[in-house]
Design a protein around this motif. Structure first.
Motif, short mmCIF file in Angstrom:
data_model
loop_
_atom_site.label_atom_id
_atom_site.label_comp_id
_atom_site.label_asym_id
_atom_site.label_seq_id
_atom_site.Cartn_x
_atom_site.Cartn_y
_atom_site.Cartn_z
N GLU A 1 0.84 -1.18 0.00
CA GLU A 1 0.00 0.00 0.00
C GLU A 1 0.88 1.24 0.00
O GLU A 1 2.00 1.22 0.50
CB GLU A 1 -0.93 0.02 1.20
N THR A 2 0.36 2.30 -0.58
CA THR A 2 1.09 3.57 -0.63
C THR A 2 0.67 4.44 0.54
O THR A 2 -0.52 4.60 0.81
CB THR A 2 0.82 4.31 -1.95
N ARG A 3 1.65 4.98 1.23
CA ARG A 3 1.41 5.90 2.35
C ARG A 3 2.04 7.25 2.03
O ARG A 3 3.12 7.31 1.42
CB ARG A 3 2.05 5.36 3.63
N VAL A 4 1.43 8.32 2.46
CA VAL A 4 1.96 9.67 2.27
C VAL A 4 2.01 10.37 3.62
O VAL A 4 1.03 10.34 4.39
CB VAL A 4 1.10 10.49 1.29
N GLY A 5 3.16 10.99 3.93
CA GLY A 5 3.32 11.71 5.19
C GLY A 5 3.73 13.15 4.95
O GLY A 5 4.40 13.46 3.97
N LEU A 6 3.32 14.04 5.86
CA LEU A 6 3.63 15.46 5.76
C LEU A 6 4.53 15.87 6.91
O LEU A 6 4.31 15.47 8.06
CB LEU A 6 2.33 16.27 5.80
N GLY A 7 5.55 16.65 6.60
CA GLY A 7 6.45 17.15 7.63
C GLY A 7 6.60 18.66 7.55
O GLY A 7 6.49 19.24 6.46
N TYR A 8 6.83 19.31 8.70
CA TYR A 8 7.03 20.76 8.75
C TYR A 8 8.02 21.06 9.85
O TYR A 8 7.99 20.45 10.93
CB TYR A 8 5.70 21.47 9.02
N ASP A 9 8.91 22.02 9.57
CA ASP A 9 9.84 22.44 10.61
C ASP A 9 10.22 23.90 10.39
O ASP A 9 10.18 24.40 9.26
CB ASP A 9 11.11 21.57 10.60
N VAL A 10 10.57 24.56 11.47
CA VAL A 10 10.99 25.96 11.41
C VAL A 10 12.05 26.20 12.47
O VAL A 10 12.00 25.62 13.56
CB VAL A 10 9.78 26.91 11.61
N HIS A 11 13.04 27.01 12.13
CA HIS A 11 14.07 27.42 13.10
C HIS A 11 14.35 28.90 12.93
O HIS A 11 14.35 29.42 11.80
CB HIS A 11 15.36 26.62 12.91
N ALA A 12 14.58 29.55 14.05
CA ALA A 12 14.87 30.98 14.04
C ALA A 12 16.36 31.21 13.79
O ALA A 12 17.20 30.35 14.05
CB ALA A 12 14.47 31.60 15.38
N PHE A 13 16.66 32.40 13.29
CA PHE A 13 18.06 32.79 13.10
C PHE A 13 18.67 33.21 14.43
O PHE A 13 17.99 33.70 15.34
CB PHE A 13 18.16 33.96 12.11
N THR A 14 19.97 33.00 14.51
CA THR A 14 20.77 33.46 15.64
C THR A 14 22.12 33.91 15.09
O THR A 14 22.36 33.84 13.88
CB THR A 14 20.93 32.35 16.70
N ASP A 15 22.99 34.36 15.95
CA ASP A 15 24.30 34.81 15.50
C ASP A 15 25.08 33.67 14.85
O ASP A 15 25.09 32.53 15.36
CB ASP A 15 25.11 35.38 16.67
#
Length: 397
Positions: free
Chosen positions: A237-251
């Motif tokens: 069977e075919t499965r589909v997954g969704l991913g999301y990520d975010v990171h803030a800037f720093t020095d």
């Protein structure tokens, strides 16, 4: 607008298949049933399913006309079969002679006993013709290869890093391979590989990515293996997954995206190396597996992951797919940022991600976009990534 090349395929299927046996009836292997469909019919259907193939020409053996007719194949791009010769080389030449009446720009030459050829392999060899007269799909040789002069004792060990297992379809510019075949037949009819004829004619032949699935049915046990492959696919069977990520800037003065270090005026802040691309891809795979997220498998409270290379996370997710007898079909990620510029690094990212999860780069897509100066990414406060993973798993219900 560039005109698309005319592409035809010759499917060589004139052998008697003695090594594969003939089963209960005296039927050559290419006409034997494989999960309810003749091997040759499966092979031809793989090419006829591709719109870019203008014609498919079967080459069958003398006396095999009744076997071919019994398959009842009908398709507007399927040409009537031609009768081949006593060897593969002479059979291929018969096919080339037939096509020469209305020559294509590109010809693919394929073994009729390779019914599992994939569209991506076909696309790979065609693309490889951009700067070559010929191309063939290959897979890496993983076994240690020994050489023997008498068949009894070891005479040496080959450098397997320079060895590749050849497959078909092999692609050629029609005029080049037709001329090479016509010259070669005057010398010998013992060539068993069209790329070898091209090499003999001093044509440039490129290597393209093949597939372990593109097996050739040669021996009786190959039929059993092929049946298992089909049975497995029917229960996947075919499965589909969704991913999301975010990171803030720093020095800082660099960011890591897609496992590639990119100079920048800031760094990304995170518990590991803050690679939003690999994090999103890993979460997409975990989602397709219905097995949590990175935080479940690699808790940020665990200090051993401080500053860790995010390839660890992505490889773990890919290993879970394999552990469940599945495979990763495709990975697609979109990076959202104003800066740095992503375009110059996309090819490297695709190759690196493909290496980590052990799939072809052709199964990895990386795109970049801005948020039109809106939101936190528009204000250049950080970088976000979205990802979709498509996998196949054995059915569990």
């Amino acid at each position: 607008m560039t005109e698309q090349p005319k592409i035809a395929v010759i499917v060589v299927a004139g052998g008697k298949g003695a090594r594969a046996g003939t089963g209960a009836e005296d039927v050559p292997k290419q006409f034997r049933s494989l999960a309810g469909m003749p091997v040759l019919a499966r092979t031809l259907s793989s090419f006829l399913a591709i719109d870019g193939i203008s014609a498919a020409l079967p080459v069958i053996g003398d006396g095999q006309e009744a076997h071919y007719a019994a398959m009842g194949l009908v398709h507007p791009r399927l040409l009537p079969p031609v009768t081949g010769g006593a060897t593969r080389q002479s059979s291929t030449l018969a096919g080339l002679e037939a096509l020469a009446l209305d020559p294509p720009d590109i010809v693919l030459i394929h073994d009729g006993a390779r019914p599992f050829v994939e569209p991506q392999v076909i696309a790979n060899v065609i693309a490889a013709l951009d700067d070559a007269s010929g191309a063939l799909p290959v897979t890496l040789v993983t076994d240690t290869i020994k050489r023997s002069h008498d068949g009894k004792t070891v005479g040496g060990t080959e450098d397997r890093t320079q060895l590749f297992a050849a497959q078909t379809p092999q692609a050629f510019r029609f005029a080049d391979i037709y001329e090479a075949h016509r010259r070669a037949i005057e010398m010998t009819d013992s060539f068993t590989d069209d790329a070898a004829i091209a090499e003999w004619a001093e044509l440039r032949v490129a290597l393209a990515q093949g597939s372990p699935r593109n097996i050739k049915i040669t021996h009786p046990e190959d039929f059993a293996r092929a049946e298992r492959m089909i049975e497995r696919e029917m229960t996947m069977e075919t499965r589909v997954g969704l991913g999301y990520d975010v990171h803030a800037f720093t020095d800082g003065d660099r960011v890591v995206l897609g496992n590639i270090t990119i100079p920048h005026t800031a760094a990304l802040k995170g518990h590991s190396d803050a690679d939003v691309v690999l994090h999103a891809l890993a979460d997409a795979i975990y989602g397709a597996l219905a097995d949590g997220d990175i935080g479940k498998h690699f808790p940020p409270s665990d200090m051993q992951w401080q500053g860790a290379d995010s390839r660890i996370f992505l490889k773990h997710a890919a290993d879970l797919v394999r552990a469940r007898a599945g495979r990763i079909v495709h990975l697609d990620a979109t990076i959202v940022c104003e800066h740095p510029k992503i375009g110059p690094h996309v090819a490297m990212m695709r190759n690196r991600i493909a290496e980590i999860v052990d799939i072809s780069p052709s199964r990895v897509a990386i795109k970049a976009t801005t948020s039109e100066r809106l939101g936190f990414t528009g204000r250049e406060e950080g970088i976000a990534a979205q990802a979709v993973a498509t996998i196949e798993l054995p059915r569990s219900d």
